[in-house]
Design an enzyme around this catalytic site. Structure first.
Site, mmCIF file in Angstrom:
data_model
loop_
_atom_site.group_PDB
_atom_site.id
_atom_site.type_symbol
_atom_site.label_atom_id
_atom_site.label_comp_id
_atom_site.label_asym_id
_atom_site.label_seq_id
_atom_site.Cartn_x
_atom_site.Cartn_y
_atom_site.Cartn_z
ATOM 1 N N GLU A 61 88.971 14.669 45.921
ATOM 2 C CA GLU A 61 89.427 14.524 44.539
ATOM 3 C C GLU A 61 89.471 13.068 44.122
ATOM 4 O OE1 GLU A 61 93.145 16.540 44.191
ATOM 5 O OE2 GLU A 61 92.246 18.551 44.178
ATOM 6 N N HIS A 106 92.751 21.481 37.696
ATOM 7 C CA HIS A 106 93.711 22.355 38.371
ATOM 8 C C HIS A 106 94.037 23.600 37.553
ATOM 9 C CE1 HIS A 106 94.282 18.460 40.390
ATOM 10 N NE2 HIS A 106 94.752 19.143 41.408
#
Length: 286
Positions: free
Chosen positions: A134, A168
């Site tokens: 990420e 997310h």
């Protein structure tokens, strides 16, 4: 948006080739997702190369990605984690206080508890693979693309985390199917997660641009995952085992926030970390 879509889409691409729909915590699903995000991480720098021209006088691709070996990498790592730990002063003090409470169950909620071999992959995902990929995609590559495209430091710090937070949103399926929550409750949970991941993204982007190093944001991300979202139930729960210590914990909470704000700029001084990325908007690379 290409990086954002590629990262999230890679998590589900395996479903196109299989009729079996594994849970995200199933070992086979975790391994497949490891392959997916590492593939995206390997391809992501191409997006940066599309904006940054090759130049003998300018910074190299590795510099854009924060992969510098200029002698300050260990200093960057220590100061980045230290800065994050200052913000988590209250949870850290709470953790050590809970260790002294008889029959405390705190170890069952942390990485210190011995885990079953089948849970090892989840631990690797949460503390290593997730933070690494990420930060590499959403920080090292995406920040570089925005800066190379002519965006300012401030715009990059505020814009990049939006994509990081949106990445997310797919967790809503976890709330709906695995936890069996109603749609409204699921959206509340996802909105909360979107909020704190975006805030962390702002900090991580700031850290990356100011220091010019990838390792600092990665370790800070891992540290935050280890700590989890701070539990402040001792403020309102009259039966909390640390209710009697709330004055100490509240003082640590305030001290941590003030200490973080006070140390934010000194500990991320671009001159201290020899950050090339901090000067990127002044270079002709787009």
């Amino acid at each position: 948006t290409t990086l954002f879509r590629s990262y999230v889409g890679s998590l589900y691409v395996w479903r196109l080739f299989s009729t079996r729909d594994f849970d995200r915590d199933h070992p086979e699903e975790i391994k497949k997702r490891f392959i997916s995000v590492f593939c995206v991480s390997a391809i992501a720098p191409i997006c940066l190369l599309a904006f940054a021209e090759d130049s003998n006088s300018g910074p190299s691709l590795f510099t854009w990605l924060g992969l510098q070996l200029n002698g300050r990498i260990f200093l960057n790592s220590i100061l980045s984690v230290l800065l994050t730990a200052i913000l988590f002063l209250a949870p850290l003090v709470q953790y050590f206080l809970e260790l002294s409470v008889p029959f405390s169950q705190v170890l069952k909620e942390t990485f210190l508890e011995p885990i079953h071999p089948t849970d090892r992959l989840k631990q690797i995902r949460t503390y290593i693979v997730g933070p690494f990929t990420e930060e590499f995609v959403f920080r090292a590559c995406m920040c570089g693309v925005l800066l190379a495209g002519g965006f300012s430091h401030t715009t990059t710090v505020l814009l990049c985390p939006i994509f990081f937070g949106l990445a997310h949103l797919h967790h809503i399926t976890l709330h709906l199917h695995k936890k069996g929550q109603a749609l409204s409750d699921a959206w509340v949970g996802v909105a909360f997660q979107l909020g704190y991941t975006t805030v962390f993204g702002i900090f991580a982007s700031f850290l990356f641009i100011r220091t010019g190093h990838f390792l600092g944001p990665f370790l800070s991300h891992s540290f935050c995952n280890v700590m989890g979202f701070p539990d402040v139930s001792w403020l309102t729960d009259e039966y909390h085992e640390l209710r009697s210590k709330r004055t100490v914990l509240l003082g640590c909470l305030v001290a941590g926030i003030l200490g973080f704000c006070f140390c934010l700029f000194p500990l991320t001084d671009p001159a201290l970390h020899r950050s090339w990325i901090w000067s990127i908007p002044d270079l002709v690379w787009y």
